[in-house]
Design a protein around this motif. Structure first.
Motif, PDB file in Angstrom:
ATOM      1  N   THR A  89      63.232   0.405  45.909  1.00  0.00           N
ATOM      2  CA  THR A  89      62.778   0.312  44.521  1.00  0.00           C
ATOM      3  C   THR A  89      63.937   0.041  43.574  1.00  0.00           C
ATOM      4  O   THR A  89      63.849  -0.811  42.671  1.00  0.00           O
ATOM      5  CB  THR A  89      62.071   1.619  44.111  1.00  0.00           C
ATOM      6  OG1 THR A  89      60.928   1.819  44.949  1.00  0.00           O
ATOM      7  CG2 THR A  89      61.608   1.558  42.656  1.00  0.00           C
TER       8      THR A  89
ATOM      9  N   GLU B  97      62.479   4.023  50.611  1.00  0.00           N
ATOM     10  CA  GLU B  97      61.654   3.476  49.539  1.00  0.00           C
ATOM     11  C   GLU B  97      62.386   3.559  48.199  1.00  0.00           C
ATOM     12  O   GLU B  97      62.299   2.638  47.380  1.00  0.00           O
ATOM     13  CB  GLU B  97      60.318   4.227  49.479  1.00  0.00           C
ATOM     14  CG  GLU B  97      59.415   3.933  50.678  1.00  0.00           C
ATOM     15  CD  GLU B  97      58.183   4.824  50.723  1.00  0.00           C
ATOM     16  OE1 GLU B  97      58.055   5.699  49.835  1.00  0.00           O
ATOM     17  OE2 GLU B  97      57.358   4.650  51.642  1.00  0.00           O
TER      18      GLU B  97
ATOM     19  N   GLN C 183      61.044  -3.443  50.656  1.00  0.00           N
ATOM     20  CA  GLN C 183      59.757  -2.916  51.116  1.00  0.00           C
ATOM     21  C   GLN C 183      59.900  -1.714  52.033  1.00  0.00           C
ATOM     22  O   GLN C 183      58.917  -1.216  52.579  1.00  0.00           O
ATOM     23  CB  GLN C 183      58.990  -4.020  51.850  1.00  0.00           C
ATOM     24  CG  GLN C 183      58.630  -5.207  50.978  1.00  0.00           C
ATOM     25  CD  GLN C 183      58.023  -6.331  51.800  1.00  0.00           C
ATOM     26  OE1 GLN C 183      57.051  -6.130  52.530  1.00  0.00           O
ATOM     27  NE2 GLN C 183      58.599  -7.515  51.703  1.00  0.00           N
ATOM     28  N   ALA C 184      61.145  -1.247  52.218  1.00  0.00           N
ATOM     29  CA  ALA C 184      61.419  -0.067  53.061  1.00  0.00           C
ATOM     30  C   ALA C 184      61.007  -0.293  54.514  1.00  0.00           C
ATOM     31  O   ALA C 184      60.604   0.634  55.211  1.00  0.00           O
ATOM     32  CB  ALA C 184      60.740   1.180  52.503  1.00  0.00           C
TER      33      ALA C 184
END
Length: 276
Positions: free
Chosen positions: A14, A10, A46-47
């Motif tokens: 980001t 994540e 969006q991981a």
């Protein structure tokens, strides 16, 4: 600690989104510059997909991020609990809609109990520390969580009878391992069949075979031997692997007969354990 890898994905996503937008690039535009699709970039942000080292290097070159994404990949994301040749397979298992597997001699990792996994690891690595063993066992158990998820893939597995007869970890541990497989079958979490010794010659493969289907990507085949593994996405090769799997399926017992054989083998091991 189980959520640490996801948190790192994540963070990568980001940072990627922030730096991409700072460069006034859309996902599609960045994807074109680093030779992947815009959807692929979106999955990073969006991981959903584990960042890949080669893509991270190209992102650094494009966004002029001074090796930031490469360093993040090398130091934090690449999980040393998996062999280099297997790390991508773990990620693909999470994305697959269907997994079909053939196991000629050992229980596949997705079905292994901690006891069984521990015995397999120690057999191949007799001089490692207990901490190392437990790290690998934990990773293997975490992988198996995909079979319990709401969005779990269909999991089809063909076990050669060898898998049921080799007493890995001793009779008691082996009985519990086979009970675990039988329970997953009864829960309909997996579709398992057994190729019995009586099948004789069949489309045997020198090592295990895994086929994976995806919602928005072509199928992939993976073969593995003791010290190496190979991911194959060439359509002609994957088609040959799928045909080999179909032939193995024909040689296998029905699910009902397979379950009965697994339960019988478990009972044999249980009797052996109590008599010693």
């Amino acid at each position: 600690m189980a959520n640490a890898p996801q948190a790192i994905w994540e963070f990568f996503g980001t940072e990627l989104k922030r730096r991409r937008e700072d460069a006034a690039l859309t996902q599609v535009q960045l994807g074109e510059l680093v030779f992947v699709s815009g959807g692929y970039i979106g999955q990073f942000e969006q991981a959903i997909r584990k960042p890949q080292l080669d893509v991270a290097q190209r992102i650094d070159q494009t966004l002029r991020s001074d090796g930031f994404f490469e360093r993040l990949c090398r130091k934090l994301i690449n999980d040393r609990r998996y062999a280099d040749y297997f790390a991508e397979v773990v990620e693909l298992e999470r994305l697959a809609t269907r997994i079909c597997e053939f196991a000629p001699s050992a229980v596949p990792g997705l079905l292994q109990t901690p006891e069984y996994a521990r015995a397999v690891i120690l057999a191949a690595n007799p001089f490692v520390t207990d901490e190392y063993v437990e790290d690998i066992v934990t990773a293997r158990v975490e992988r198996a969580h995909i079979l319990k998820d709401v969005t779990r893939p269909e999991y089809w597995v063909i076990l050669h009878e060898n898998v049921l007869r080799i007493p890995v970890g001793g009779p008691a541990a082996m009985a519990r391992q086979l009970d675990h497989i039988a329970e997953l079958m009864r829960e309909r979490s997996v579709w398992a069949t057994v190729t019995p010794y009586t099948a004789g010659a069949h489309a045997s493969i020198n090592g295990s075979l895994k086929l994976m289907d995806f919602e928005d990507a072509p199928p992939i085949a993976y073969t593995e031997t003791s010290f190496s593994g190979t991911l194959m996405d060439d359509p002609a090769v994957v088609k040959r692997a799928e045909r080999a799997y179909d032939l193995l399926r024909v040689a296998a017992l029905s699910p009902e007969a397979s379950l009965a054989l697994i339960e019988s083998a478990a009972e044999d091991f249980r009797r052996c354990a109590t008599s010693t």
